[in-house]
Write an enzyme that holds these catalytic residues in place. Structure first.
Site, short mmCIF file in Angstrom:
data_model
loop_
_atom_site.label_atom_id
_atom_site.label_comp_id
_atom_site.label_asym_id
_atom_site.label_seq_id
_atom_site.Cartn_x
_atom_site.Cartn_y
_atom_site.Cartn_z
N GLU A 1 -5.61 -2.86 8.46
CA GLU A 1 -4.71 -1.91 9.13
C GLU A 1 -5.46 -1.07 10.18
O GLU A 1 -5.32 0.16 10.22
CB GLU A 1 -4.02 -1.01 8.10
CG GLU A 1 -3.13 -1.78 7.14
CD GLU A 1 -2.29 -0.90 6.24
OE1 GLU A 1 -2.62 0.29 6.10
OE2 GLU A 1 -1.30 -1.38 5.67
N GLU B 1 1.58 -7.79 3.51
CA GLU B 1 1.93 -6.80 2.48
C GLU B 1 3.42 -6.48 2.54
O GLU B 1 3.88 -5.81 3.45
CB GLU B 1 1.13 -5.49 2.66
CG GLU B 1 -0.33 -5.60 2.32
CD GLU B 1 -1.03 -4.23 2.32
OE1 GLU B 1 -0.32 -3.19 2.26
OE2 GLU B 1 -2.27 -4.21 2.38
#
Length: 844
Positions: free
Chosen positions: A196, A267
């Site tokens: 991320e 995710e």
């Protein structure tokens, strides 16, 4: 003379034949071995494994968050739930707790974990970090990294890159040595570097861009024969595949940054992780199923459920304020048990998508918009009958009728129906036909004998050594060796400084950056204060009685884990920062920089290891008499709870602290931090069976707060023996009725009809029908009540179908419940709600 020559000739000929056959055999073995090596490539549609396109259903399972003894069952259940891939982070700070000393044993045995996945015929996605976040302390980065001179994390920094490369190469070389990459015949098909990064890249400007390019080149240069992804990083450099994280990537993901890259979802958050002090938050399986169906209808071919099994933050491994229980609302709960209907409904979704596999991977996508809230997405393979359709209703309040290819389909509110042949509805995301369960915590008869608690109270320091003119920063003081750091200071007050007004009060004011604090003044306990996950800073303020002459202040700074996100992680600070005395006639007395501060790291009990059998003898324990001050250690013994079911300790009556069983760290507990509903965030704390012996298990608790009630603590057995079903008569029959043969979707049963299924776990059988209603019942599993409409024979029908069976199937229609002729509420669409109890057969 010819005979010996002939013999020698025959012998030579025999050896030649033998050698030739041996070579041929060896050659075949080599060819066979070579064919096990799988080339993994990709294009704009999907990953291509060993020349075949794949739809990948993946689940995150983190090896340090369960025990090696639990891994086989968890992995098997994941496979039975329709997954073909397991995703895990690699946790740098558990593997290299001390610089240069790597550990891959016990709960950190990554190789064993991956080989178990391989044994189950599943693939692996390896997420290396170096930073992982994961609500894990320090985002997975080892503490010692903070103390490397000149280091800045996750940027174009020489020191960080050197240590990162050494770590990355150590892990990947180990995987290569064990032949775990698909290119070697192993299960690892995909890797991830960084995590991320778009969330922090702006903070590092050009250095961030340079760093991410360096990380990309590092793993790509190792030529391991697998693709690499960067999640939540849309401008990931080639050849990295940019992937999506979030709840609704079918709508939020802008797509791959190159046409030759597939749409991957790394995710899909199955719930919200919990922090101490928060209110319960759940994510429905209907919403998860809707999001997955939407993603696959829009060119997605890979989804990963984060988490599929969350597990436990044992010891002190959770990030700041994160509960010991992690992602408990995942398809497999903290104990590895199937959380229904989340587990079963997603399993059915995977079955439905597999029926669509050929058109999804080889067909051409088309889209129609028949109405404001409706949408049709379908895939057709030219020149064949291969076709799959997704009919979506985005209206959250009402069902919608969609006309597609001459037929009308009623689609439930906010749902997607899947038609693997563009004709037959086999699954609807909002209509759950799998069974439900409710979790039970049953008080153990064997473990809860009268506890004989003994106590040891930590000595309160008075004047500690130290020459700091400000309180030392708490992360740096503790170095992740403990949650606790002591601060002491002394200061003199003369008579003229004391308040002159009668009744005037003096106050100590402590401003802290987090996470919690206890304070004593002149030996008297003042109390404690704390921040929260969202607002870590807090102010502790209490009245104190000053005396003429020397006064003493003692503070205990308390951590709840290191931070796990954000830029410049190495420069985060916490602990008491400002201390002052208010109410003096001379004005505010600032102790922060006017007094010298002494420090001490950790508790005496920690230093002596009194949470272990060996360490117990190093201090003098006293019998618990019903009351004890804060900072007290409690120890007692208990027998293991009966049965083989999961076990836990319920920490009722306690405040805040740490738990050990037989020297193993169970985790942090915090009962006194109540959420807005006035409840403790977590009550039960998992004790893996591998921590336990049959008898005389040592329980040690370190409790920070005074006047707790350890006698209320109890041990519980965990099961999901309350099994339910909740099926509407207008639901789509189970996808299990269908299979695909070539381009045709065919029924595998003679009668495709709607049924409700109830299934007990293991060898248990249905022993009691606790509730049954065919009508309009209300409530959820474990809490059903009758509505205004009910078939009187409901319970009788269920008992006939189910009692004494491990699994039963009930037809869901009016005739089953004798309402085809006598229906007291004809205009009501009926629902069958059933709740049964499962138990072991007493004969067994």
């Amino acid at each position: 003379m010819r005979k010996p020559s002939l013999d020698r000739w025959l012998l030579a000929a025999f050896l030649v034949v033998l050698l030739s056959s041996s070579c041929a055999f060896a050659s075949k073995k080599e060819v066979k071995k070579k064919t096990n090596n799988k080339e993994v490539t990709y294009d704009g549609t999907s990953l291509i494994i060993d020349g075949k396109r794949e739809l990948l259903y993946s689940g995150s399972i983190h090896y340090p968050r369960s025990t090696p003894e639990m891994w086989p069952s968890i992995i098997q259940r994941a496979k039975q739930g329709g997954l073909n891939t397991i995703q895990t982070y690699v946790f740098w700070n558990v593997h290299e707790l001390e610089q240069g000393k790597f550990n891959f044993s016990g709960r950190t045995d990554l190789v064993k974990f991956i080989k178990l996945i391989e044994k189950n015929g599943m693939y692996v996605t390896l997420r290396l970090g170096p930073f992982i976040q994961a609500e894990w302390t320090h985002g997975g980065l080892p503490y010692w990294l903070r103390e490397v001179p000149g280091i800045f994390f996750r940027t174009d920094n020489k020191e960080f890159k050197e240590h990162t490369e050494r770590y990355v190469r150590t892990v990947l070389d180990k995987m290569k040595e064990e032949k775990l990459f698909a290119s070697q015949g192993g299960p690892i098909i995909l890797g991830q570097i960084e995590n991320e990064y778009s969330a922090v890249q702006r903070a590092y400007k050009q250095d961030g861009i340079n760093y991410i390019k360096w990380a990309s080149k590092l793993v790509d240069s190792m030529n391991l024969g697998i693709p690499w992804v960067m999640c939540k990083h849309n401008d990931a450099p080639d050849p990295m595949i940019n992937a999506c994280n979030g709840r609704h990537c079918g709508d939020t993901f802008p797509g791959p940054n190159k046409e030759n890259k597939p749409s991957l979802w790394t995710e899909n958050w199955t719930t919200q992780f919990r922090v101490f002090g928060d209110s319960p938050v759940k994510r429905s399986v209907e919403d998860i199923a809707f999001s997955v169906a939407r993603f696959f209808s829009k060119n997605g071919t890979h989804v990963n459920y984060y988490m599929y099994h969350g597990g436990t933050n044992f010891g002190r491994n959770g990030a700041h304020y994160v509960t010991t229980r992690y992602y408990d609302d995942a398809p497999l709960d903290e104990y590895g048990l199937e959380r229904e209907p989340k587990y079963g409904h997603l399993k059915h979704l995977h079955n439905a998508l597999n029926l669509c596999k050929k058109p999804l991977l080889w067909g051409q996508p088309r889209t129609e918009k028949p109405g404001k809230d409706t949408e049709i997405r379908y895939y057709e393979e030219p020149g064949t009958k291969s076709c799959a359709a997704f009919l979506a209703n985005n209206n959250t309040e009402a069902a919608e009728t969609i006309k597609f290819r001459g037929k009308e389909y009623v689609i439930a509110p906010r749902s997607i129906s899947i038609l693997p042949d563009c004709k037959t509805v086999v699954y609807n995301t909002a209509q759950i036909v799998s069974h439900h369960t409710s979790r039970n915590f049953m008080k153990s008869k064997k473990a809860n004998k009268k506890f004989d608690f003994k106590v040891f109270t930590e000595p309160l320091p008075h004047k500690l050594k130290g020459d700091s003119y400000i309180p030392v920063e708490l992360y740096g003081l503790t170095k992740d060796k403990t949650d606790y750091g002591w601060y002491t200071t002394s200061f003199k007050i003369n008579k003229n400084q004391l308040p002159k007004k009668k009744g005037a009060k003096t106050t100590v004011r402590i401003a802290s950056l987090g996470h919690a604090l206890h304070a004593w003044f002149n030996g008297e306990y003042l109390g404690n204060g704390h921040g929260s996950h969202d607002e870590k800073s807090f102010v502790f303020q209490e009245p104190v009685t000053l005396k003429e002459g020397e006064n003493h202040l003692v503070m205990l700074g308390v951590l709840t884990g290191f931070p796990d996100s954000g830029a410049y992680l190495e420069h985060r600070y916490t602990g008491p920062r400002s201390v002052s005395i208010l109410g003096l006639s001379s004005g505010v007395l600032d102790l922060t920089e006017s007094s010298k501060w002494g420090n001490k790291v950790g508790m005496e009990g920690e230093r002596l290891g009194i949470h272990t059998e060996k360490g117990l003898k190093k201090v003098k324990w006293q019998k618990f008499t019903g009351k004890a001050p804060g900072l007290t250690w409690y120890q007692t013994y208990f027998d293991a709870p009966e049965s083989e079911s999961a076990a836990a300790v319920r920490m009722s009556g306690m405040g805040k602290g740490l738990i050990w069983v037989n020297g193993e760290g169970v985790g942090r507990y915090w009962m006194s931090f109540l959420n807005p509903l006035g409840q403790s965030t977590q009550i039960e704390y998992h004790i893996p069976r591998s921590f336990l012996k049959p008898k005389k298990n040592l329980l040690v608790i370190f409790e920070e707060e005074p006047n707790v009630k350890p006698e209320i603590i109890d041990f519980v057995i965990v099961n999901r023996d309350t099994v339910c079903s909740y099926v509407g008569e207008d639901y789509t029959p189970s996808v299990r009725h269908w299979t695909r043969k070539q381009d045709q979707v065919q029924a595998i049963t003679d009668n495709v009809s709607l049924t409700a299924t109830l299934k007990c776990s293991g060898n248990k059988k249905i022993s009691e029908v606790e509730f049954a209603s065919f009508g309009n019942p209300i409530g959820t599993c474990g809490n059903f009540t009758l509505g205004t409409c009910n078939a009187p024979v409901s319970k009788q029908v269920i008992e006939k179908h189910c009692l004494g069976k491990g699994e039963c199937v009930i037809p869901v229609n009016k005739s089953t419940f004798q309402q085809d002729k006598k229906d007291s509420c004809k205009n009501v669409v009926k629902t069958l709600a059933v709740q049964v109890k499962c138990a072991r057969d007493k004969k067994n």
